[in-house]
Scaffold this active site. Structure first.
Site, PDB file in Angstrom:
ATOM      1  N   SER A 133     108.867  35.379 101.311  1.00 52.23           N
ATOM      2  CA  SER A 133     109.348  34.190 102.021  1.00 52.23           C
ATOM      3  C   SER A 133     110.518  34.580 102.896  1.00 52.23           C
ATOM      4  CB  SER A 133     109.857  33.108 101.057  1.00 52.23           C
ATOM      5  OG  SER A 133     109.146  33.079  99.889  1.00 52.23           O
ATOM      6  N   HIS A 175     104.212  30.829 104.218  1.00 49.22           N
ATOM      7  CA  HIS A 175     103.458  31.970 103.698  1.00 49.22           C
ATOM      8  C   HIS A 175     102.137  31.968 104.474  1.00 49.22           C
ATOM      9  CE1 HIS A 175     105.622  32.058  99.574  1.00 49.22           C
ATOM     10  NE2 HIS A 175     106.316  31.299 100.398  1.00 49.22           N
ATOM     11  N   HIS A 187     101.443  33.764  94.752  1.00 46.83           N
ATOM     12  CA  HIS A 187     102.399  33.697  93.636  1.00 46.83           C
ATOM     13  C   HIS A 187     101.701  33.200  92.373  1.00 46.83           C
ATOM     14  CE1 HIS A 187     104.921  33.384  97.260  1.00 46.83           C
ATOM     15  NE2 HIS A 187     105.867  33.956  96.544  1.00 46.83           N
ATOM     16  N   TYR A 207     102.693  31.015  90.399  1.00 46.79           N
ATOM     17  CA  TYR A 207     102.819  29.548  90.244  1.00 46.79           C
ATOM     18  C   TYR A 207     101.748  28.770  91.009  1.00 46.79           C
ATOM     19  CZ  TYR A 207     105.407  29.834  94.713  1.00 46.79           C
ATOM     20  OH  TYR A 207     105.783  30.078  95.999  1.00 46.79           O
ATOM     21  N   GLU A 208     101.011  29.454  91.910  1.00 43.71           N
ATOM     22  CA  GLU A 208      99.942  28.751  92.624  1.00 43.71           C
ATOM     23  C   GLU A 208      98.739  28.487  91.726  1.00 43.71           C
ATOM     24  OE1 GLU A 208      99.315  30.358  96.735  1.00 43.71           O
ATOM     25  OE2 GLU A 208     101.156  31.461  96.286  1.00 43.71           O
ATOM     26  N   ALA A 217     112.385  36.911  98.806  1.00 42.22           N
ATOM     27  CA  ALA A 217     113.615  36.130  98.894  1.00 42.22           C
ATOM     28  C   ALA A 217     114.084  35.890  97.474  1.00 42.22           C
ATOM     29  CB  ALA A 217     113.348  34.797  99.590  1.00 42.22           C
ATOM     30  N   MET A 264     110.478  34.702  92.233  1.00 40.63           N
ATOM     31  CA  MET A 264     109.183  34.286  91.672  1.00 40.63           C
ATOM     32  C   MET A 264     108.041  35.208  92.092  1.00 40.63           C
ATOM     33  SD  MET A 264     109.565  30.226  92.480  1.00 40.63           S
ATOM     34  CE  MET A 264     111.186  29.429  92.336  1.00 40.63           C
ATOM     35  N   SER A 265     108.346  36.438  92.435  1.00 39.61           N
ATOM     36  CA  SER A 265     107.273  37.325  92.917  1.00 39.61           C
ATOM     37  C   SER A 265     107.543  38.758  92.471  1.00 39.61           C
ATOM     38  CB  SER A 265     107.189  37.251  94.443  1.00 39.61           C
ATOM     39  OG  SER A 265     108.356  37.816  95.025  1.00 39.61           O
ATOM     40  N   ASN A 294     120.357  32.716  98.717  1.00 35.64           N
ATOM     41  CA  ASN A 294     121.222  31.681  98.142  1.00 35.64           C
ATOM     42  C   ASN A 294     121.729  32.169  96.795  1.00 35.64           C
ATOM     43  OD1 ASN A 294     118.099  30.923  97.828  1.00 35.64           O
ATOM     44  ND2 ASN A 294     119.188  30.674  95.894  1.00 35.64           N
ATOM     45  N   HIS A 343     114.087  25.026  99.592  1.00 38.19           N
ATOM     46  CA  HIS A 343     113.132  26.033 100.085  1.00 38.19           C
ATOM     47  C   HIS A 343     113.261  26.219 101.601  1.00 38.19           C
ATOM     48  CE1 HIS A 343     109.565  28.515 100.281  1.00 38.19           C
ATOM     49  NE2 HIS A 343     108.990  27.683 101.130  1.00 38.19           N
TER      50      HIS A 343
HETATM   51 CL1  6GU Z   1     117.781  30.839  92.945  1.00 30.78          CL
HETATM   52  N1  6GU Z   1     115.393  31.405  92.134  1.00 30.78           N
HETATM   53  C1  6GU Z   1     114.140  31.805  92.282  1.00 30.78           C
HETATM   54  N2  6GU Z   1     113.368  31.843  91.191  1.00 30.78           N
HETATM   55  N3  6GU Z   1     113.608  32.163  93.454  1.00 30.78           N
HETATM   56  C2  6GU Z   1     114.414  32.124  94.519  1.00 30.78           C
HETATM   57  C3  6GU Z   1     115.730  31.722  94.440  1.00 30.78           C
HETATM   58  C4  6GU Z   1     116.200  31.356  93.182  1.00 30.78           C
HETATM   59  N4  6GU Z   1     116.264  31.796  95.678  1.00 30.78           N
HETATM   60  C5  6GU Z   1     115.306  32.226  96.491  1.00 30.78           C
HETATM   61  N5  6GU Z   1     114.182  32.433  95.802  1.00 30.78           N
END
Ligand code: 6GU
Length: 269
Positions: free
Chosen positions: A35, A67, A90, A92-93, A120, A208-209, A232, A244
């Site tokens: 991302s 994506h 991902h 989660y999909e 990301a 998450m990846s 972030n 997001h």
């Molecule tokens: Cl804070 N957490 C997760 N799981 N994925 C992210 C994120 C945070 N920031 C960007 N991608």
């Protein structure tokens, strides 16, 4: 037959489709754009071909805005043949772990021996909370509850993210730091308590990846380079909710720097 439906057989079919549709018979490097990283892809060079993943066997349709779901064939200035995955699947999909690993397995079946995984991530430590900074992944903690391997596949994960490739990437950008990436399933972001846990267990970034793709790449014997773009701080570390769209915006804002980094790093690998 039963064997035609194994993950490996599906990846070989996708690789054959890729080689016939791109006109290149083998690739040496795969680059998976996370991302926010897609705008950086153009720095590698022009696309010889760009194929929607829907035209290739075994790829799940992309679910998330930002994506895009294409595979681009690029030959860099130094002659490296790169498969650029613009978008990934991902966990989660909900398409399962083999869908998550399919891009990497397809790349391996197309000859790739070097896999560059970008993502990301949330920053967990004060020095890694500078939004827009790229960080080399030195190791990971897989908290997805999933694994792309089945059966007695007790592969060694002592050096999932190659020290050699990290050293080469640092030659391209000496300011790069390193950190441990914690991979969770998502798709909700973490709670502040979960973020504190991730820090306590040794994490520097959270996302998450990447972790499942890295394991699949190591199973196939490829060398892996991982790069997180910190978009972030983790939840609760600053007084702001996560968004997001902001994650994607950081990618757009840093595309020039990330593209240069990837182009220089890939020509070094
Ligand atoms: Cl804070 N957490 C997760 N799981 N994925 C992210 C994120 C945070 N920031 C960007 N991608």
């Amino acid at each position: 037959t039963h064997d035609d439906h194994t993950p490996g057989a599906l990846a070989e079919r996708a690789a054959r489709a890729l080689t016939s549709q791109t006109g290149l018979d083998a690739f040496d490097t795969a680059l998976v754009m996370g991302s926010g990283w897609a705008p950086a892809a153009d720095a590698l060079g022009g696309a010889l071909a760009e194929i929607p993943v829907g035209d290739l066997p075994g790829f799940a349709p992309p679910a998330v805005a930002g994506h895009t779901g294409t595979v681009r064939a690029v030959v860099t200035g130094s002659g490296r043949k790169v498969l650029v995955f613009l978008g990934r699947t991902h966990l989660y999909e909900g398409h399962g772990v083999d869908s998550v690993a399919h891009g990497v397995r397809t790349a391996l079946a197309a000859g790739v021996r070097t896999v560059v995984l970008t993502n990301a991530a949330g920053g967990l430590r004060p020095e890694l909370q500078r939004v827009g900074d790229p960080v080399l992944i030195s190791d990971h903690i897989n908290l997805t509850g999933a694994n792309p391997l089945t059966g007695p596949a007790f592969i060694d994960l002592t050096e999932v993210y190659s020290r050699r490739l990290r050293d080469l990437a640092r030659e391209a950008d000496p300011s790069l730091t390193e950190g441990v990436y914690v991979g969770l399933r998502g798709p909700s972001y973490e709670t502040p308590a979960e973020i504190r846990m991730c820090r306590t267990i040794g994490g520097d970034m959270v996302g998450m990846s990447t972790v499942l793709e890295a394991i699949a790449a190591r199973e196939g014997g490829a060398e892996v380079l991982g790069v997180s773009l910190v978009t972030n701080p983790g939840a609760g570390l600053v007084d702001e909710p996560l968004d997001h769209q902001e994650v994607l915006a950081v990618g757009r804002a840093t595309a020039g720097r990330m593209g240069l980094l990837l182009a220089k790093a890939i020509d070094n690998l």
